[in-house]
Enzyme design. Sequence first.
Site, PDB file in Angstrom:
ATOM      1  N   ASN A  88      66.025  80.158  45.118  1.00  0.00           N
ATOM      2  CA  ASN A  88      64.568  79.978  45.047  1.00  0.00           C
ATOM      3  C   ASN A  88      64.010  79.047  46.135  1.00  0.00           C
ATOM      4  OD1 ASN A  88      65.678  77.764  43.778  1.00  0.00           O
ATOM      5  ND2 ASN A  88      64.142  77.662  42.166  1.00  0.00           N
ATOM      6  N   LYS A 133      77.913  76.782  49.665  1.00  0.00           N
ATOM      7  CA  LYS A 133      77.872  78.198  49.313  1.00  0.00           C
ATOM      8  C   LYS A 133      76.457  78.528  48.847  1.00  0.00           C
ATOM      9  CE  LYS A 133      78.248  80.367  45.538  1.00  0.00           C
ATOM     10  NZ  LYS A 133      77.110  81.245  45.878  1.00  0.00           N
ATOM     11  N   PRO A 134      75.688  79.284  49.660  1.00  0.00           N
ATOM     12  CA  PRO A 134      74.342  79.654  49.221  1.00  0.00           C
ATOM     13  C   PRO A 134      74.411  80.775  48.178  1.00  0.00           C
ATOM     14  CG  PRO A 134      74.829  80.653  51.353  1.00  0.00           C
ATOM     15  CD  PRO A 134      76.038  79.841  50.980  1.00  0.00           C
ATOM     16  N   ALA A 135      73.301  81.055  47.550  1.00  0.00           N
ATOM     17  CA  ALA A 135      73.247  82.158  46.577  1.00  0.00           C
ATOM     18  C   ALA A 135      73.482  83.486  47.297  1.00  0.00           C
ATOM     19  CB  ALA A 135      71.884  82.160  45.890  1.00  0.00           C
ATOM     20  N   GLY A 149      71.142  74.859  40.181  1.00  0.00           N
ATOM     21  CA  GLY A 149      71.170  76.192  39.580  1.00  0.00           C
ATOM     22  C   GLY A 149      70.955  76.085  38.082  1.00  0.00           C
ATOM     23  N   SER A 150      71.452  77.073  37.353  1.00  0.00           N
ATOM     24  CA  SER A 150      71.197  77.111  35.912  1.00  0.00           C
ATOM     25  C   SER A 150      72.087  76.116  35.168  1.00  0.00           C
ATOM     26  CB  SER A 150      71.463  78.524  35.392  1.00  0.00           C
ATOM     27  OG  SER A 150      72.812  78.857  35.619  1.00  0.00           O
ATOM     28  N   GLU A 180      71.591  69.555  39.501  1.00  0.00           N
ATOM     29  CA  GLU A 180      70.145  69.708  39.348  1.00  0.00           C
ATOM     30  C   GLU A 180      69.955  71.050  38.664  1.00  0.00           C
ATOM     31  OE1 GLU A 180      66.838  70.710  39.409  1.00  0.00           O
ATOM     32  OE2 GLU A 180      66.807  70.961  41.590  1.00  0.00           O
ATOM     33  N   LEU A 181      69.682  71.016  37.349  1.00  0.00           N
ATOM     34  CA  LEU A 181      69.799  72.221  36.521  1.00  0.00           C
ATOM     35  C   LEU A 181      68.441  72.699  36.005  1.00  0.00           C
ATOM     36  CD1 LEU A 181      73.020  70.996  34.682  1.00  0.00           C
ATOM     37  CD2 LEU A 181      72.863  72.347  36.773  1.00  0.00           C
ATOM     38  N   CYS A 240      62.474  75.274  39.189  1.00  0.00           N
ATOM     39  CA  CYS A 240      63.000  74.614  37.990  1.00  0.00           C
ATOM     40  C   CYS A 240      62.018  73.577  37.460  1.00  0.00           C
ATOM     41  CB  CYS A 240      64.356  73.987  38.289  1.00  0.00           C
ATOM     42  SG  CYS A 240      64.323  73.036  39.800  1.00  0.00           S
ATOM     43  N   GLU A 271      63.735  79.106  29.927  1.00  0.00           N
ATOM     44  CA  GLU A 271      63.052  78.908  31.205  1.00  0.00           C
ATOM     45  C   GLU A 271      62.476  80.274  31.608  1.00  0.00           C
ATOM     46  OE1 GLU A 271      65.766  77.485  34.213  1.00  0.00           O
ATOM     47  OE2 GLU A 271      64.267  76.133  35.011  1.00  0.00           O
TER      48      GLU A 271
HETATM   49  P1  ADP Z   1      70.073  81.583  38.915  1.00  0.00           P
HETATM   50  O1  ADP Z   1      69.916  82.053  37.522  1.00  0.00           O
HETATM   51  O2  ADP Z   1      68.944  80.788  39.442  1.00  0.00           O
HETATM   52  O3  ADP Z   1      70.563  82.625  39.870  1.00  0.00           O
HETATM   53  P2  ADP Z   1      72.709  80.500  38.881  1.00  0.00           P
HETATM   54  O4  ADP Z   1      73.122  79.216  38.271  1.00  0.00           O
HETATM   55  O5  ADP Z   1      73.276  81.754  38.331  1.00  0.00           O
HETATM   56  O6  ADP Z   1      71.137  80.458  38.826  1.00  0.00           O
HETATM   57  O7  ADP Z   1      72.991  80.488  40.435  1.00  0.00           O
HETATM   58  C1  ADP Z   1      72.878  79.361  41.247  1.00  0.00           C
HETATM   59  C2  ADP Z   1      74.047  79.339  42.218  1.00  0.00           C
HETATM   60  O8  ADP Z   1      75.243  79.295  41.457  1.00  0.00           O
HETATM   61  C3  ADP Z   1      74.162  80.555  43.122  1.00  0.00           C
HETATM   62  O9  ADP Z   1      74.597  80.128  44.395  1.00  0.00           O
HETATM   63  C4  ADP Z   1      75.240  81.379  42.456  1.00  0.00           C
HETATM   64  O10 ADP Z   1      75.970  82.184  43.366  1.00  0.00           O
HETATM   65  C5  ADP Z   1      76.145  80.304  41.911  1.00  0.00           C
HETATM   66  N1  ADP Z   1      76.993  80.715  40.786  1.00  0.00           N
HETATM   67  C6  ADP Z   1      76.693  81.501  39.738  1.00  0.00           C
HETATM   68  N2  ADP Z   1      77.747  81.626  38.913  1.00  0.00           N
HETATM   69  C7  ADP Z   1      78.764  80.895  39.448  1.00  0.00           C
HETATM   70  C8  ADP Z   1      80.108  80.589  39.082  1.00  0.00           C
HETATM   71  N3  ADP Z   1      80.662  81.065  37.977  1.00  0.00           N
HETATM   72  N4  ADP Z   1      80.834  79.796  39.894  1.00  0.00           N
HETATM   73  C9  ADP Z   1      80.291  79.292  41.024  1.00  0.00           C
HETATM   74  N5  ADP Z   1      79.033  79.510  41.419  1.00  0.00           N
HETATM   75  C10 ADP Z   1      78.272  80.305  40.653  1.00  0.00           C
END
Ligand code: ADP
Length: 475
Positions: free
Chosen positions: A147, A170-172, A224-225, A246-247, A280, A377
């Site tokens: 985001n 590691k980006p998304a 992330g989440s 930061e969740l 978030c 959320e």
């Molecule tokens: P969102 O719901 O905002 O996508 P996530 O927490 O799923 O939030 O994703 C945030 C980041 O965490 C991303 O870079 C995603 O690739 C990474 N991610 C998701 N699942 C895992 C996991 N099991 N291990 C490591 N990284 C993860």
Amino acid sequence: MRAVTKIVSEYLGRDSGLVVTNPADGSQLGTVRDWTASDTASAVMTASAAMNSWRSRTAKDRASVLMNWHDLILEHQNDLAALTTAECGKPIGESIGEVAYGASFVQWFAEEAKRMYGDVMPSHAANKQIMVMRQAIGVVSAITPWNFPLAMITRKIAPALAAGCTALVKPAEATPLTALALEKLALEAGIPEGVFQVITTTDPASIGKVLTEHPVIKKFSFTGSTAVGKVLAAQCAGTMKKISMELGGNAPFIVFDDADIDAAIEGAMISKYRNTGQTCVCANRFFIHADIHDEFVARLSAAVAALKVGDGSEAGVSIGPLINQVGADKVAGLVDSAISAGARVIIGGKRHSYGDAYYEPTILTDLNHDMEIASREIFGPVAAIYTFQSEAEVIKMANDTPYGLAAYFYSRDLGRCFRMMEALDYGMVGVNEGVMSTEVAPFGGVKESGVGREGSKYGLEEYTELKYCLIGGLT
Ligand code: ADP
């Protein structure tokens, strides 16, 4: 498309790999390297090997390289913004703002590098001196979300590099291109090979395991989440890494009957609809005093009706697509279930005709706290409005969540403002303000919204360790 991706053209492959798409129209932007776990483990060793010479430079020297990076980011502001909009759908004006916001962390931490002070403390004995030094913690890893594809990286990497650490991020999966562009500009700025590496992958779980479990890594930072954050924090426990998390949030946005309603509407619009509701810190639950509820809803509705939905790269668009169709499905599910439980749709309430990833800016009223939308959320352009009568009641409702990231309230009563600032169980509180993010203040949450702070003088501490030295034999 070529124009958008020119800054990362050398990273783009033709064949297999991680495919990047534009959520505005589903078109393919390109394919980038799909790193494996063993590639990642090698990159960790590269980061480790690069650490000594980076750490032993003077802080002033590291600061000047970081400032080069900052300047290059701003020089490429329009290209970087176009890339961000192309891969995450954010309206272009917001992407331009994100580049400036992201660059501000690089500038801030370049400045802070020179202020990584230690301490000499009054000693407990006449012939001994106590010295406390602050040192770079070691190799750092980070995982970032889609985001804010640029700013969430600089908010972590700039302090790490300023402190003398080397870092891997590691980006998304959805937004690797902006990250790669940052890596390219870092190299151009003079940040040495191995000091900042971007790991792109289709398999976040395997790469995430290396980044959280590798014993050489000393610090892990995640945005992330909450669900994923808990898994990653548990993985870090095996090697006792320092962590920043930061969740997720469930931000209350409270408007008292003594508030300046113009200011509250302005704050509500930005807090709720910025980035199409995908931050978030977005207002997730609006608590409006019963006496001003109808007026507030009518005025908010007029402002929402004026929002233009469309492809974020087009001028004047303020609501882009959600990150993908799954994101839109999630929002639709929450709204539909609220409607079937009795919620009233003031405006919106359905997908936008523009495409599967689009959702209409929406306002719902007549909600209650048992509905799923009250505890989840929303992550979309949906304002969920509840009412309250008393200050004590709204404090209780606002704090009734496992989350504690951002909270907002509007009131012109000074006593009430201080009571509310104290009473809200959140890491950040906006008082008559709908946006709080700035590089100079500490961003972060309490409870299940995370640990640690980013930005400000506190943001640097996250990447350092204190070492206490007792110097004896002085007489
Ligand atoms: P969102 O719901 O905002 O996508 P996530 O927490 O799923 O939030 O994703 C945030 C980041 O965490 C991303 O870079 C995603 O690739 C990474 N991610 C998701 N699942 C895992 C996991 N099991 N291990 C490591 N990284 C993860």
